[in-house]
Design a protein around this motif. Structure first.
Motif, PDB file in Angstrom:
ATOM      1  N   ASP A 123       0.870  -1.171   0.000  1.00  0.00           N
ATOM      2  CA  ASP A 123       0.000   0.000   0.000  1.00  0.00           C
ATOM      3  C   ASP A 123       0.909   1.224   0.000  1.00  0.00           C
ATOM      4  O   ASP A 123       1.852   1.312   0.795  1.00  0.00           O
ATOM      5  CB  ASP A 123      -0.898  -0.021   1.244  1.00  0.00           C
ATOM      6  CG  ASP A 123      -1.925   1.099   1.272  1.00  0.00           C
ATOM      7  OD1 ASP A 123      -1.871   1.991   0.408  1.00  0.00           O
ATOM      8  OD2 ASP A 123      -2.788   1.085   2.174  1.00  0.00           O
TER       9      ASP A 123
ATOM     10  N   THR B 166      -0.126   4.341   0.581  1.00  0.00           N
ATOM     11  CA  THR B 166      -0.613   5.360   1.513  1.00  0.00           C
ATOM     12  C   THR B 166       0.322   5.607   2.692  1.00  0.00           C
ATOM     13  O   THR B 166       0.624   6.770   3.010  1.00  0.00           O
ATOM     14  CB  THR B 166      -2.019   5.001   2.015  1.00  0.00           C
ATOM     15  OG1 THR B 166      -2.877   4.752   0.906  1.00  0.00           O
ATOM     16  CG2 THR B 166      -2.605   6.119   2.858  1.00  0.00           C
TER      17      THR B 166
ATOM     18  N   GLU C 250      -3.726  12.005  -1.387  1.00  0.00           N
ATOM     19  CA  GLU C 250      -3.890  12.192   0.052  1.00  0.00           C
ATOM     20  C   GLU C 250      -3.906  13.694   0.344  1.00  0.00           C
ATOM     21  O   GLU C 250      -3.044  14.437  -0.126  1.00  0.00           O
ATOM     22  CB  GLU C 250      -2.743  11.529   0.828  1.00  0.00           C
ATOM     23  CG  GLU C 250      -2.482  10.083   0.453  1.00  0.00           C
ATOM     24  CD  GLU C 250      -3.664   9.155   0.701  1.00  0.00           C
ATOM     25  OE1 GLU C 250      -4.435   9.418   1.646  1.00  0.00           O
ATOM     26  OE2 GLU C 250      -3.808   8.178  -0.065  1.00  0.00           O
TER      27      GLU C 250
ATOM     28  N   SER D  92      -7.597   5.662  -2.940  1.00  0.00           N
ATOM     29  CA  SER D  92      -6.769   4.911  -3.886  1.00  0.00           C
ATOM     30  C   SER D  92      -7.679   4.249  -4.912  1.00  0.00           C
ATOM     31  O   SER D  92      -8.722   3.701  -4.550  1.00  0.00           O
ATOM     32  CB  SER D  92      -5.953   3.828  -3.171  1.00  0.00           C
ATOM     33  OG  SER D  92      -5.030   4.388  -2.268  1.00  0.00           O
TER      34      SER D  92
END
Length: 376
Positions: free
Chosen positions: A83, A85, A131, A309
């Motif tokens: 991931d 993020t 983000e 995402s």
């Protein structure tokens, strides 16, 4: 090892051949262009990091899903990201710690997991997202949901629908109008997530049964949720959901599943899932969360953030099976200036290297005649 075995790829991994790779590039660029238009600057974190950094920055990140190995230089455990993020969170906390907030960042790149999901056999996929660091309020959530829908459509998605959820719902109710023994909270969450009424009763969560029916089309489901909120504990969340829904009204079909938690483990008060026609499973996911927290990745500290995402591989597969791209065949002895002009106009050219080269065989749709592209 036989010659056939030598060329096999691991299960869940595969090559993208020219048409598929071209489609992936176009779709990734289309999504990034949407985010850039909204003021999100792209960052490019590395494919591999220290496992501790990837796993401890946010709650819910599962190290056991990551490919891990020992770095021969530092002798510390490295991990292949599953991931992106958490990596963006690290960048926001370190290299961009002094940057003005709210900080808007975008990213794109491959991620990999040891084990594939039940509905998706691929262990490597493309993740593209954004983000918004420094805010997890309603305005931030509305901006991110609206941009996620726009980006999904830019990638070729049709029939887009968005399912809202409240990841911290059980925690909020358990300490207020629906008291619950802390030891039972995980079991109640699990049964609500699986929509098992019998299991919910057995877990001691009978009072939570009405939540199973506060699902479906947003307008009706939000009213059912409001009916359950006798003490007004959820008033601000319900008001926030309505504001977000109002912001994206007409852009997508909206639904509500307030108890959905699978995949939202590190989200705080708001989460959403994006679906599209012809795409099995989810197309994307997002919501509010906090970066960092304590060393174990628990919530309760760190900087507020909101993001999403997209996983556009299914859309890439569809686009790759579409019509071939147009290309102009350049015969031997062609005018280089005319060919350069065509490329400047956006044409794709393929030059002959010998008399044996044939325009149709090379996949061309046009041929350069004089200074013009003429259809074959």
């Amino acid at each position: 090892m036989s010659d056939i075995d030598r060329d096999l790829l691991p299960e869940g991994l595969g090559d993208r051949l020219p048409q598929s790779a071209a489609a992936a590039t176009r779709i990734m660029r289309a999504i990034l262009d949407v985010m850039d238009a909204h003021g999100y600057d792209r960052v490019r974190p590395p494919l591999i990091e220290f496992e501790k950094s990837l796993a401890a920055r946010m709650a819910g990140i599962q190290p056991r899903r990551m490919f891990r190995f020992i770095d021969p230089v530092s002798l510390r455990t490295l991990a292949l990201r599953s991931d992106i993020t958490p990596q963006v969170g690290r960048i926001a906390e370190t290299g961009l710690a002094a940057a003005p907030r709210p900080l808007r960042l975008a990213y794109a790149g491959p991620v990999a997991t040891i084990k594939a999901d039940a509905l998706d056999p691929q262990r490597e996929r493309l993740q593209v997202g954004a983000e918004l660091i420094g805010s997890d309020g309603v305005a931030a959530a509305a901006e991110v949901v609206a941009m996620a829908i726009e980006a999904a459509k830019a990638a070729g998605a049709t029939g887009v629908s968005v399912d809202f959820t409240l990841p911290d719902l059980v925690d909020t109710l358990a300490t207020s109008i629906l008291p619950l023994d802390p030891q039972k909270i995980d079991a109640v969450r699990r049964e609500l997530d699986s929509k098992d009424a019998g299991g919910l009763k057995a877990a001691g969560g009978e009072a939570y049964l009405p939540l199973l029916y506060a699902t479906g089309p947003f307008e009706s489901a939000i009213e059912k949720l409001a009916g359950i909120d006798v003490g007004g504990v959820l008033e601000s969340r319900i008001r926030g959901l309505k504001e977000i829904a109002s912001r994206v009204a007409g852009a997508a079909r909206l639904t509500l599943d307030p108890t959905e938690r699978h995949g939202f483990e590190y989200q705080s008060w708001f989460g959403f899932t994006i679906y599209a026609e012809g795409v099995r499973g989810l197309l994307g996911r997002g919501g509010t969360y906090r970066i960092s927290g304590d060393a174990a990745g628990e919530q309760g500290g760190g900087e507020a953030a909101t993001g999403f995402s997209l996983y556009p591989d299914p859309l890439i597969d569809v686009a790759a099976n579409g019509a071939a791209r147009e290309a102009v065949f350049l015969p031997l002895g062609h005018d280089p200036a005319a060919a350069a002009k065509l490329r400047g106009e956006g044409w794709r050219t393929i030059a002959a290297l010998s008399d044996a080269d044939d325009a149709a065989t090379l996949g061309c749709t046009h041929v350069l005649q004089g200074s013009a592209a003429t259809p074959l």
